[in-house]
Design a protein around this motif. Structure first.
Motif, PDB file in Angstrom:
ATOM      1  N   GLN A  56       0.826  -1.209   0.000  1.00  0.00           N
ATOM      2  CA  GLN A  56       0.000   0.000   0.000  1.00  0.00           C
ATOM      3  C   GLN A  56       0.864   1.264   0.000  1.00  0.00           C
ATOM      4  O   GLN A  56       0.364   2.346  -0.257  1.00  0.00           O
ATOM      5  N   VAL A  57       2.143   1.106   0.314  1.00  0.00           N
ATOM      6  CA  VAL A  57       3.003   2.277   0.501  1.00  0.00           C
ATOM      7  C   VAL A  57       4.270   2.254  -0.344  1.00  0.00           C
ATOM      8  O   VAL A  57       5.053   3.197  -0.294  1.00  0.00           O
ATOM      9  N   SER A  58       4.475   1.203  -1.096  1.00  0.00           N
ATOM     10  CA  SER A  58       5.684   1.081  -1.908  1.00  0.00           C
ATOM     11  C   SER A  58       5.279   0.650  -3.313  1.00  0.00           C
ATOM     12  O   SER A  58       4.097   0.596  -3.644  1.00  0.00           O
ATOM     13  N   LEU A  65       3.497  -7.009   3.955  1.00  0.00           N
ATOM     14  CA  LEU A  65       3.257  -7.858   5.122  1.00  0.00           C
ATOM     15  C   LEU A  65       2.237  -7.113   5.972  1.00  0.00           C
ATOM     16  O   LEU A  65       2.543  -6.092   6.586  1.00  0.00           O
ATOM     17  N   ARG A  66       1.006  -7.606   5.945  1.00  0.00           N
ATOM     18  CA  ARG A  66      -0.100  -6.911   6.598  1.00  0.00           C
ATOM     19  C   ARG A  66      -0.717  -7.802   7.668  1.00  0.00           C
ATOM     20  O   ARG A  66      -0.598  -9.019   7.613  1.00  0.00           O
ATOM     21  N   LEU A  67      -1.392  -7.168   8.611  1.00  0.00           N
ATOM     22  CA  LEU A  67      -2.026  -7.888   9.712  1.00  0.00           C
ATOM     23  C   LEU A  67      -3.542  -7.817   9.623  1.00  0.00           C
ATOM     24  O   LEU A  67      -4.101  -6.746   9.373  1.00  0.00           O
ATOM     25  N   ARG A  68      -4.166  -8.931   9.874  1.00  0.00           N
ATOM     26  CA  ARG A  68      -5.628  -8.953   9.927  1.00  0.00           C
ATOM     27  C   ARG A  68      -6.141  -8.180  11.141  1.00  0.00           C
ATOM     28  O   ARG A  68      -7.191  -7.553  11.073  1.00  0.00           O
ATOM     29  N   ALA A  76       4.567   1.106  14.709  1.00  0.00           N
ATOM     30  CA  ALA A  76       4.732  -0.270  14.235  1.00  0.00           C
ATOM     31  C   ALA A  76       4.294  -0.457  12.790  1.00  0.00           C
ATOM     32  O   ALA A  76       4.392  -1.560  12.258  1.00  0.00           O
ATOM     33  N   PHE A  77       3.849   0.639  12.123  1.00  0.00           N
ATOM     34  CA  PHE A  77       3.282   0.503  10.780  1.00  0.00           C
ATOM     35  C   PHE A  77       3.875   1.510   9.804  1.00  0.00           C
ATOM     36  O   PHE A  77       4.305   2.591  10.188  1.00  0.00           O
ATOM     37  N   LEU A  78       3.877   1.112   8.529  1.00  0.00           N
ATOM     38  CA  LEU A  78       4.366   1.962   7.448  1.00  0.00           C
ATOM     39  C   LEU A  78       3.203   2.831   6.983  1.00  0.00           C
ATOM     40  O   LEU A  78       2.248   2.339   6.401  1.00  0.00           O
ATOM     41  N   ARG A  82      -2.519   1.336   7.870  1.00  0.00           N
ATOM     42  CA  ARG A  82      -2.805   1.077   9.276  1.00  0.00           C
ATOM     43  C   ARG A  82      -2.561  -0.382   9.645  1.00  0.00           C
ATOM     44  O   ARG A  82      -2.763  -0.767  10.785  1.00  0.00           O
ATOM     45  N   ASP A  83      -2.102  -1.187   8.645  1.00  0.00           N
ATOM     46  CA  ASP A  83      -1.885  -2.601   8.946  1.00  0.00           C
ATOM     47  C   ASP A  83      -0.639  -3.203   8.281  1.00  0.00           C
ATOM     48  O   ASP A  83      -0.316  -4.354   8.507  1.00  0.00           O
ATOM     49  N   GLU A  84       0.083  -2.433   7.472  1.00  0.00           N
ATOM     50  CA  GLU A  84       1.300  -2.933   6.812  1.00  0.00           C
ATOM     51  C   GLU A  84       2.510  -2.585   7.673  1.00  0.00           C
ATOM     52  O   GLU A  84       2.856  -1.422   7.833  1.00  0.00           O
TER      53      GLU A  84
END
Length: 158
Positions: A56-58, A65-68, A76-78, A82-84
């Protein structure tokens, strides 16, 4: 191999060449062999709660690498995601958030460098380029850093 990220071993050889720019912040040499990158991706995909896809950012070719269920702090996020918490580039290097206590030891031992965008106040200073692992020993260290990043992104107390 157990890796202590507070006192990591020195990375062999000279540091890879990087652009040193905010965007793109790329590693230009010393890439991962395909089998090492594949093993890194496999380890990332096995972390609980992680799902992968285009970043989402690159660049879209990098594997996010994202979190459910992201629970970690802002750092803790890029952002703006809000989840990568990281992504793996095609050549094997990673951009990811790293717990603050490990950034200086990893940088001093030659494993990575702070992302130049962290000089901006609106970005967390936890974003690091972790150089592409070149062999199985370097892969062990990269996996340890990846797990520390994941832990930070999943733990609200981290």
């Amino acid at each position: 191999m157990e890796v202590d990220l507070s006192t990591p071993p020195r990375r062999s050889g000279i540091r890879p060449t990087t652009t040193g720019r905010e965007i793109p912040h790329d590693q230009l040499d010393q890439f991962s062999p395909p089998e090492i990158r594949a093993a890194l991706v496999a380890q990332a995909q096995e972390l609980p709660g992680v799902f992968t896809g285009p970043s989402q950012v690159s660049e879209p070719a990098s594997l996010a690498l994202r979190l459910r269920e992201p629970r970690g702090p802002w750092a803790a996020f890029l952002h703006p995601s809000r989840d990568e918490f990281g992504h793996i580039h095609r050549s094997g290097f990673l951009h990811l958030t790293v717990p603050q206590r490990f950034i200086a030891p990893l940088t001093e031992a030659g494993w990575g460098e702070p992302h130049p965008i962290t000089r901006r106040p609106e970005w967390p200073d936890s974003i690091v380029m972790l150089y592409a692992p070149r062999d199985a020993d370097e892969l062990d260290l990269a996996i340890a850093v990846l797990r520390a990043s994941w832990q930070q992104a999943t733990d609200p107390t981290e």
